[in-house]
Scaffold this motif. Structure first.
Motif, short mmCIF file in Angstrom:
data_model
loop_
_atom_site.label_atom_id
_atom_site.label_comp_id
_atom_site.label_asym_id
_atom_site.label_seq_id
_atom_site.Cartn_x
_atom_site.Cartn_y
_atom_site.Cartn_z
N GLY A 1 -3.87 10.39 2.00
CA GLY A 1 -5.07 9.55 2.04
C GLY A 1 -4.74 8.10 2.34
N ALA A 2 -3.70 7.59 1.69
CA ALA A 2 -3.27 6.21 1.95
C ALA A 2 -2.83 6.05 3.40
N ARG A 3 -2.10 7.03 3.91
CA ARG A 3 -1.65 7.00 5.30
C ARG A 3 -2.84 7.00 6.26
N ALA A 4 -3.83 7.84 5.98
CA ALA A 4 -5.02 7.93 6.84
C ALA A 4 -5.80 6.61 6.86
N VAL A 5 -5.95 5.99 5.70
CA VAL A 5 -6.66 4.71 5.64
C VAL A 5 -5.88 3.64 6.39
N SER A 6 -4.58 3.61 6.20
CA SER A 6 -3.74 2.64 6.91
C SER A 6 -3.85 2.80 8.42
N LYS A 7 -3.87 4.04 8.87
CA LYS A 7 -3.98 4.31 10.30
C LYS A 7 -5.35 3.91 10.84
N ALA A 8 -6.39 4.19 10.07
CA ALA A 8 -7.76 3.88 10.49
C ALA A 8 -8.07 2.39 10.44
N ALA A 9 -7.41 1.68 9.53
CA ALA A 9 -7.66 0.24 9.35
C ALA A 9 -6.32 -0.49 9.30
N PRO A 10 -5.64 -0.62 10.43
CA PRO A 10 -4.26 -1.13 10.45
C PRO A 10 -4.09 -2.57 9.95
N THR B 1 -5.56 -3.66 7.26
CA THR B 1 -5.82 -3.62 5.83
C THR B 1 -4.55 -3.24 5.08
N SER B 2 -4.27 -3.95 4.01
CA SER B 2 -3.10 -3.65 3.17
C SER B 2 -3.49 -2.58 2.16
N VAL B 3 -3.01 -1.38 2.37
CA VAL B 3 -3.35 -0.24 1.54
C VAL B 3 -2.29 -0.04 0.46
N ILE B 4 -2.74 0.32 -0.74
CA ILE B 4 -1.86 0.60 -1.87
C ILE B 4 -1.91 2.09 -2.16
N PRO C 1 10.17 5.47 -6.60
CA PRO C 1 10.55 4.32 -5.76
C PRO C 1 11.04 4.73 -4.37
N ASN C 2 11.79 5.82 -4.29
CA ASN C 2 12.30 6.27 -2.99
C ASN C 2 11.17 6.78 -2.10
N VAL C 3 10.28 7.56 -2.67
CA VAL C 3 9.14 8.07 -1.90
C VAL C 3 8.28 6.92 -1.41
N CYS C 4 8.02 5.96 -2.30
CA CYS C 4 7.18 4.81 -1.92
C CYS C 4 7.86 3.93 -0.88
N ALA C 5 9.15 3.69 -1.05
CA ALA C 5 9.88 2.87 -0.07
C ALA C 5 9.86 3.53 1.30
N TYR C 6 10.00 4.83 1.33
CA TYR C 6 9.96 5.56 2.60
C TYR C 6 8.60 5.39 3.27
N GLY C 7 7.53 5.57 2.51
CA GLY C 7 6.19 5.42 3.08
C GLY C 7 5.92 4.01 3.56
N ILE C 8 6.38 3.02 2.81
CA ILE C 8 6.21 1.63 3.22
C ILE C 8 7.00 1.36 4.50
N SER C 9 8.22 1.87 4.57
CA SER C 9 9.05 1.64 5.76
C SER C 9 8.44 2.28 7.01
N PHE D 1 1.81 -1.14 0.01
CA PHE D 1 2.25 -1.35 -1.37
C PHE D 1 2.21 -0.03 -2.13
N ALA D 2 2.93 0.00 -3.25
CA ALA D 2 2.88 1.14 -4.16
C ALA D 2 2.41 0.64 -5.52
N GLY D 3 1.39 1.28 -6.05
CA GLY D 3 0.85 0.90 -7.35
C GLY D 3 1.34 1.84 -8.43
N PHE D 4 1.96 1.28 -9.45
CA PHE D 4 2.44 2.07 -10.57
C PHE D 4 1.52 1.82 -11.76
N GLY D 5 0.47 2.56 -11.88
CA GLY D 5 -0.51 2.37 -12.94
C GLY D 5 0.01 2.74 -14.31
N ARG D 6 -0.12 4.01 -14.68
CA ARG D 6 0.29 4.45 -16.01
C ARG D 6 1.79 4.23 -16.25
#
Length: 122
Positions: free
Chosen positions: A18-27, A29-32, A44-52, A58-63
Motif C-alpha cells: 500500500g505504501a509503495r502504491a501511494v508513493s508511485k501514485a503521488a511521487p 508525497t513523502s509516504v510513511i 530496520p532492514n526491510v524498511c531500509a530496503y524499501g526506502i532505498s 519513511f518508516a514509522g515504528f508505532g507500538r
C-alpha cells in the motif's frame, strides 16, 4: 479479510504494498510505511530496503517505540536493534489507547502502565 483470518506477514506485506502504491501514485508525497513492528529485529532492514528503492520515504515504528524508545539511536549507533527490547506485539498498548487511557508498553513499563491496564478490566 479480517486480521484474525490473515497471517501477520501477509498483513505486513499489504501495508508495504500500500505504501509503495501511494508513493508511485503521488511521487512528490513523502509516504510513511507502518505496521512493521511484528517484523521485530528484521524491521530496520526491510524498511531500509524499501526506502532505498523509493517504495516509501519513511518508516514509522508505532507500538515498537512504546517498548523500545531508543530504537532509532540503537539502529544508527549499532546497526541493529537490541532483541531484548523488542515489542512483543501483545496488543496491550492498543487496548490502553482504545480504552481512553494513555498508551504505553504494559510489559516493559509495568510501573507506569500496568495500573492503567488493570483499570480497563474493571
Amino acid at each position: 479479510v479480517s486480521a484474525v483470518d490473515e497471517p501477520p506477514y501477509r498483513s505486513i506485506e499489504r501495508m508495504i504494498e500500500g505504501a509503495r502504491a501511494v508513493s508511485k501514485a503521488a511521487p512528490t508525497t513523502s509516504v510513511i510505511v507502518s505496521g512493521i513492528s511484528y517484523l521485530g529485529a528484521l524491521a530496520p532492514n526491510v524498511c531500509a530496503y524499501g526506502i532505498s528503492r523509493g517504495d516509501y520515504a519513511f518508516a514509522g515504528f508505532g507500538r515498537q517505540s512504546f517498548s523500545y524508545p531508543d530504537l532509532a539511536r540503537d539502529i544508527l549507533r549499532n546497526g541493529k536493534m537490541d532483541t531484548k527490547k523488542l515489542c512483543l506485539t501483545c496488543g496491550k498498548c492498543t487496548q490502553l489507547m482504545r480504552g481512553g487511557k494513555t498508551p504505553g508498553c504494559v510489559v516493559f513499563d509495568k510501573e507506569v502502565y500496568l495500573d492503567l491496564y488493570k483499570q480497563l478490566e474493571k
